[in-house]
Design an enzyme around this catalytic site. Sequence first.
Site, mmCIF file in Angstrom:
data_model
loop_
_atom_site.group_PDB
_atom_site.id
_atom_site.type_symbol
_atom_site.label_atom_id
_atom_site.label_comp_id
_atom_site.label_asym_id
_atom_site.label_seq_id
_atom_site.Cartn_x
_atom_site.Cartn_y
_atom_site.Cartn_z
ATOM 1 C CG ASP A 1 18.864 -27.153 3.321
ATOM 2 O OD1 ASP A 1 18.288 -27.659 4.075
ATOM 3 O OD2 ASP A 1 18.320 -26.702 2.323
ATOM 4 C CE LYS B 1 15.556 -28.307 2.936
ATOM 5 N NZ LYS B 1 15.820 -28.128 1.462
ATOM 6 C CB CYS C 1 16.330 -24.637 0.387
ATOM 7 S SG CYS C 1 16.947 -26.060 -0.644
#
Length: 186
Positions: free
Chosen positions: A9, A85, A118
């Site tokens: 990310d 995701k 995350c």
Amino acid sequence: MARLLVIVDIQNDYFPGGAYPLVGTEAAADRASALLAYFRESGEPVVHVQHVWDAPDATFMRPGTHGVEINDAVAPLADEPVVLKGSPNSFLGTDLEQRVRDAAVDDVVIVGMMTSMCVDSTVRAAADLGFAVTVASDACAAPDLEFGGTVIPGDVVHAAFLAALGDGFATVTTVGELIQHAHAEA
């Protein structure tokens, strides 16, 4: 030792001017970029993870926005896989586990955003799946958080989560130490 780099990310919404800027994203992205270059040069596999928040109430990582795009500092090459995701855990509902298993690596190296969400979820899931995990601490960033009326600065959040991960889930090190260790093994 065979390794695989998972970049979690590192997306534009987490940078200054984005919808959810974190503390230290530019420095973390620079370190992640250096590690990515090292992995590419050494021919070790890389997997990019991109969070897409496809919900009407999404406040960041919205599909079709500049913010959801992977930052240029770690932009994937055409032959590098990108795993999409929708939850903090990069393994949940994705093919990441199978990609790691297919790569037959000894160590999963994880960098990215957010240390407290995350990155944490992905590291813990990787450990639960039986993978040896290393986190490059200086290639991750966290937000300021608030609890009980107290603001916890992002650098403190980052350190606290890394301390917890290093206490049983992963080896926590720096990009420089990872590269130096790899050179020593060669």
